[in-house]
Scaffold this motif. Sequence first.
Motif, PDB file in Angstrom:
ATOM      1  N   CYS A   1       0.848  -1.190   0.000  1.00 54.24           N
ATOM      2  CA  CYS A   1       0.000   0.000   0.000  1.00 54.24           C
ATOM      3  C   CYS A   1       0.884   1.240   0.000  1.00 54.24           C
ATOM      4  O   CYS A   1       1.993   1.229   0.522  1.00 54.24           O
ATOM      5  N   LYS A   2       0.352   2.301  -0.583  1.00 54.38           N
ATOM      6  CA  LYS A   2       1.129   3.515  -0.721  1.00 54.38           C
ATOM      7  C   LYS A   2       0.288   4.711  -0.274  1.00 54.38           C
ATOM      8  O   LYS A   2      -0.935   4.691  -0.410  1.00 54.38           O
ATOM      9  N   PHE A   3       0.956   5.743   0.259  1.00 51.17           N
ATOM     10  CA  PHE A   3       0.264   6.976   0.593  1.00 51.17           C
ATOM     11  C   PHE A   3       0.089   7.774  -0.698  1.00 51.17           C
ATOM     12  O   PHE A   3       1.061   8.237  -1.275  1.00 51.17           O
ATOM     13  N   LEU A   4      -1.168   7.915  -1.168  1.00 54.93           N
ATOM     14  CA  LEU A   4      -1.445   8.624  -2.417  1.00 54.93           C
ATOM     15  C   LEU A   4      -2.772   9.349  -2.318  1.00 54.93           C
ATOM     16  O   LEU A   4      -3.570   9.086  -1.429  1.00 54.93           O
ATOM     17  N   ASP A   5      -3.024  10.225  -3.287  1.00 56.78           N
ATOM     18  CA  ASP A   5      -4.342  10.814  -3.459  1.00 56.78           C
ATOM     19  C   ASP A   5      -5.092   9.898  -4.426  1.00 56.78           C
ATOM     20  O   ASP A   5      -4.681   9.726  -5.559  1.00 56.78           O
ATOM     21  N   VAL A   6      -6.184   9.266  -3.966  1.00 54.65           N
ATOM     22  CA  VAL A   6      -6.891   8.258  -4.757  1.00 54.65           C
ATOM     23  C   VAL A   6      -7.361   8.798  -6.099  1.00 54.65           C
ATOM     24  O   VAL A   6      -7.171   8.169  -7.129  1.00 54.65           O
ATOM     25  N   GLY A   7      -7.968   9.972  -6.105  1.00 58.29           N
ATOM     26  CA  GLY A   7      -8.489  10.548  -7.346  1.00 58.29           C
ATOM     27  C   GLY A   7      -7.398  10.727  -8.380  1.00 58.29           C
ATOM     28  O   GLY A   7      -7.564  10.378  -9.551  1.00 58.29           O
ATOM     29  N   ARG A   8      -6.279  11.247  -7.930  1.00 54.03           N
ATOM     30  CA  ARG A   8      -5.165  11.482  -8.844  1.00 54.03           C
ATOM     31  C   ARG A   8      -4.597  10.162  -9.348  1.00 54.03           C
ATOM     32  O   ARG A   8      -4.276  10.032 -10.535  1.00 54.03           O
ATOM     33  N   PHE A   9      -4.505   9.164  -8.473  1.00 56.88           N
ATOM     34  CA  PHE A   9      -3.984   7.839  -8.846  1.00 56.88           C
ATOM     35  C   PHE A   9      -4.868   7.203  -9.918  1.00 56.88           C
ATOM     36  O   PHE A   9      -4.386   6.695 -10.920  1.00 56.88           O
ATOM     37  N   LYS A  10      -6.198   7.260  -9.719  1.00 56.01           N
ATOM     38  CA  LYS A  10      -7.136   6.691 -10.704  1.00 56.01           C
ATOM     39  C   LYS A  10      -7.011   7.414 -12.039  1.00 56.01           C
ATOM     40  O   LYS A  10      -7.004   6.792 -13.105  1.00 56.01           O
ATOM     41  N   TYR A  11      -6.906   8.740 -11.983  1.00 59.65           N
ATOM     42  CA  TYR A  11      -6.793   9.548 -13.197  1.00 59.65           C
ATOM     43  C   TYR A  11      -5.540   9.163 -13.981  1.00 59.65           C
ATOM     44  O   TYR A  11      -5.584   8.982 -15.201  1.00 59.65           O
ATOM     45  N   GLU A  12      -4.415   9.027 -13.273  1.00 62.93           N
ATOM     46  CA  GLU A  12      -3.151   8.699 -13.948  1.00 62.93           C
ATOM     47  C   GLU A  12      -3.175   7.300 -14.552  1.00 62.93           C
ATOM     48  O   GLU A  12      -2.686   7.099 -15.655  1.00 62.93           O
ATOM     49  N   THR A  13      -3.748   6.324 -13.832  1.00 62.00           N
ATOM     50  CA  THR A  13      -3.815   4.966 -14.390  1.00 62.00           C
ATOM     51  C   THR A  13      -4.735   4.935 -15.609  1.00 62.00           C
ATOM     52  O   THR A  13      -4.453   4.247 -16.576  1.00 62.00           O
ATOM     53  N   GLN A  14      -5.815   5.721 -15.581  1.00 63.09           N
ATOM     54  CA  GLN A  14      -6.730   5.805 -16.723  1.00 63.09           C
ATOM     55  C   GLN A  14      -6.011   6.405 -17.933  1.00 63.09           C
ATOM     56  O   GLN A  14      -6.157   5.940 -19.057  1.00 63.09           O
ATOM     57  N   LYS A  15      -5.213   7.430 -17.670  1.00 64.30           N
ATOM     58  CA  LYS A  15      -4.464   8.100 -18.735  1.00 64.30           C
ATOM     59  C   LYS A  15      -3.443   7.150 -19.364  1.00 64.30           C
ATOM     60  O   LYS A  15      -3.290   7.099 -20.585  1.00 64.30           O
ATOM     61  N   LYS A  16      -2.729   6.380 -18.515  1.00 66.26           N
ATOM     62  CA  LYS A  16      -1.752   5.407 -19.022  1.00 66.26           C
ATOM     63  C   LYS A  16      -2.431   4.352 -19.889  1.00 66.26           C
ATOM     64  O   LYS A  16      -1.925   3.981 -20.941  1.00 66.26           O
ATOM     65  N   ALA A  17      -3.593   3.867 -19.436  1.00 68.82           N
ATOM     66  CA  ALA A  17      -4.313   2.826 -20.179  1.00 68.82           C
ATOM     67  C   ALA A  17      -4.770   3.355 -21.537  1.00 68.82           C
ATOM     68  O   ALA A  17      -4.661   2.660 -22.544  1.00 68.82           O
ATOM     69  N   SER A  18      -5.257   4.595 -21.583  1.00 68.43           N
ATOM     70  CA  SER A  18      -5.719   5.140 -22.864  1.00 68.43           C
ATOM     71  C   SER A  18      -4.539   5.387 -23.798  1.00 68.43           C
ATOM     72  O   SER A  18      -4.650   5.180 -25.004  1.00 68.43           O
ATOM     73  N   ALA A  19      -3.393   5.795 -23.253  1.00 68.53           N
ATOM     74  CA  ALA A  19      -2.203   5.984 -24.091  1.00 68.53           C
ATOM     75  C   ALA A  19      -1.731   4.650 -24.664  1.00 68.53           C
ATOM     76  O   ALA A  19      -1.323   4.575 -25.824  1.00 68.53           O
ATOM     77  N   ALA A  20      -1.824   3.590 -23.869  1.00 69.08           N
ATOM     78  CA  ALA A  20      -1.431   2.263 -24.346  1.00 69.08           C
ATOM     79  C   ALA A  20      -2.358   1.799 -25.458  1.00 69.08           C
ATOM     80  O   ALA A  20      -1.915   1.195 -26.442  1.00 69.08           O
ATOM     81  N   ARG A  21      -3.650   2.088 -25.323  1.00 65.74           N
ATOM     82  CA  ARG A  21      -4.610   1.701 -26.373  1.00 65.74           C
ATOM     83  C   ARG A  21      -4.341   2.449 -27.669  1.00 65.74           C
ATOM     84  O   ARG A  21      -4.470   1.907 -28.755  1.00 65.74           O
ATOM     85  N   LYS A  22      -3.977   3.731 -27.559  1.00 62.08           N
ATOM     86  CA  LYS A  22      -3.718   4.535 -28.749  1.00 62.08           C
ATOM     87  C   LYS A  22      -2.495   4.037 -29.505  1.00 62.08           C
ATOM     88  O   LYS A  22      -2.456   4.074 -30.724  1.00 62.08           O
ATOM     89  N   SER A  23      -1.482   3.590 -28.778  1.00 61.96           N
ATOM     90  CA  SER A  23      -0.239   3.195 -29.433  1.00 61.96           C
ATOM     91  C   SER A  23      -0.286   1.785 -30.017  1.00 61.96           C
ATOM     92  O   SER A  23       0.634   1.372 -30.695  1.00 61.96           O
ATOM     93  N   GLN A  24      -1.389   1.059 -29.763  1.00 65.20           N
ATOM     94  CA  GLN A  24      -1.510  -0.291 -30.315  1.00 65.20           C
ATOM     95  C   GLN A  24      -1.772  -0.239 -31.809  1.00 65.20           C
ATOM     96  O   GLN A  24      -2.534   0.591 -32.284  1.00 65.20           O
ATOM     97  N   LYS A  25      -1.137  -1.149 -32.555  1.00 67.44           N
ATOM     98  CA  LYS A  25      -1.387  -1.259 -33.992  1.00 67.44           C
ATOM     99  C   LYS A  25      -2.256  -2.477 -34.214  1.00 67.44           C
ATOM    100  O   LYS A  25      -1.901  -3.590 -33.860  1.00 67.44           O
ATOM    101  N   ILE A  26      -3.417  -2.256 -34.792  1.00 63.50           N
ATOM    102  CA  ILE A  26      -4.316  -3.364 -35.090  1.00 63.50           C
ATOM    103  C   ILE A  26      -3.960  -3.872 -36.476  1.00 63.50           C
ATOM    104  O   ILE A  26      -3.968  -3.110 -37.442  1.00 63.50           O
ATOM    105  N   GLN A  27      -3.626  -5.156 -36.551  1.00 61.76           N
ATOM    106  CA  GLN A  27      -3.197  -5.724 -37.824  1.00 61.76           C
ATOM    107  C   GLN A  27      -4.421  -6.085 -38.664  1.00 61.76           C
ATOM    108  O   GLN A  27      -5.307  -6.800 -38.214  1.00 61.76           O
ATOM    109  N   GLU A  28      -4.465  -5.545 -39.857  1.00 61.90           N
ATOM    110  CA  GLU A  28      -5.575  -5.820 -40.756  1.00 61.90           C
ATOM    111  C   GLU A  28      -5.110  -6.753 -41.863  1.00 61.90           C
ATOM    112  O   GLU A  28      -3.926  -6.886 -42.109  1.00 61.90           O
ATOM    113  N   ILE A  29      -6.069  -7.376 -42.526  1.00 61.81           N
ATOM    114  CA  ILE A  29      -5.740  -8.194 -43.697  1.00 61.81           C
ATOM    115  C   ILE A  29      -6.197  -7.427 -44.920  1.00 61.81           C
ATOM    116  O   ILE A  29      -7.375  -7.136 -45.084  1.00 61.81           O
TER     117      ILE A  29
END
Length: 173
Positions: free
Chosen positions: A60-88
């Motif tokens: 467990c870590k001392f953090l601000d929950v709202g900020r932690f959730k926001y940052e993890t959401q931002k990281k997840a959306s950045a990861a989705r954007k950088s994914q390349k979907i392979q088409e045929i």
Amino acid sequence: MPQTLNGPRYNEYITAPRVRVIDENGENLGIMYTREALAAAQEVGLDLVEVSPNADPPVCKFLDVGRFKYETQKKASAARKSQKIQEIKEIKMRPNIDDHDYATKMKSVRKFIEEGDKVKLTLRFRGRELAHGQLGLKLLERVRDDSAEFARIEQAPRMEGRQMLMIMAPKPA
């Protein structure tokens, strides 16, 4: 009915009796009882957030929950954007294709493969051309040889009704 918790557990939602605690500066404070850790986090004015629930004991870590959730959401959306979907992509040819038309189709094959897409080559046979399947096979072997440096054959040439198919994919880097 208690509200459903989305995201990491924090403060009174932490169920483990003892936790490993890391303070706001990233220093390890060691293993503490959850209520002691919660009191220490509230003294600093932050929440106690479970960052690694599967560890033994949970971390467990001392953090601000709202900020932690926001940052993890931002990281997840950045990861989705950088994914390349392979088409045929499909390229259709005929067995008696002219050299210039063949070169144009090969340019398209190269472009699609370099963009990271798979290419499905479809060779359509009409009428009596079906009796000369070896011509189609020869053409697909020529495509394979011409694209050997940038593509690999994922599916060898095979007949499917009146057409011959072959699938190519980018060579692994």
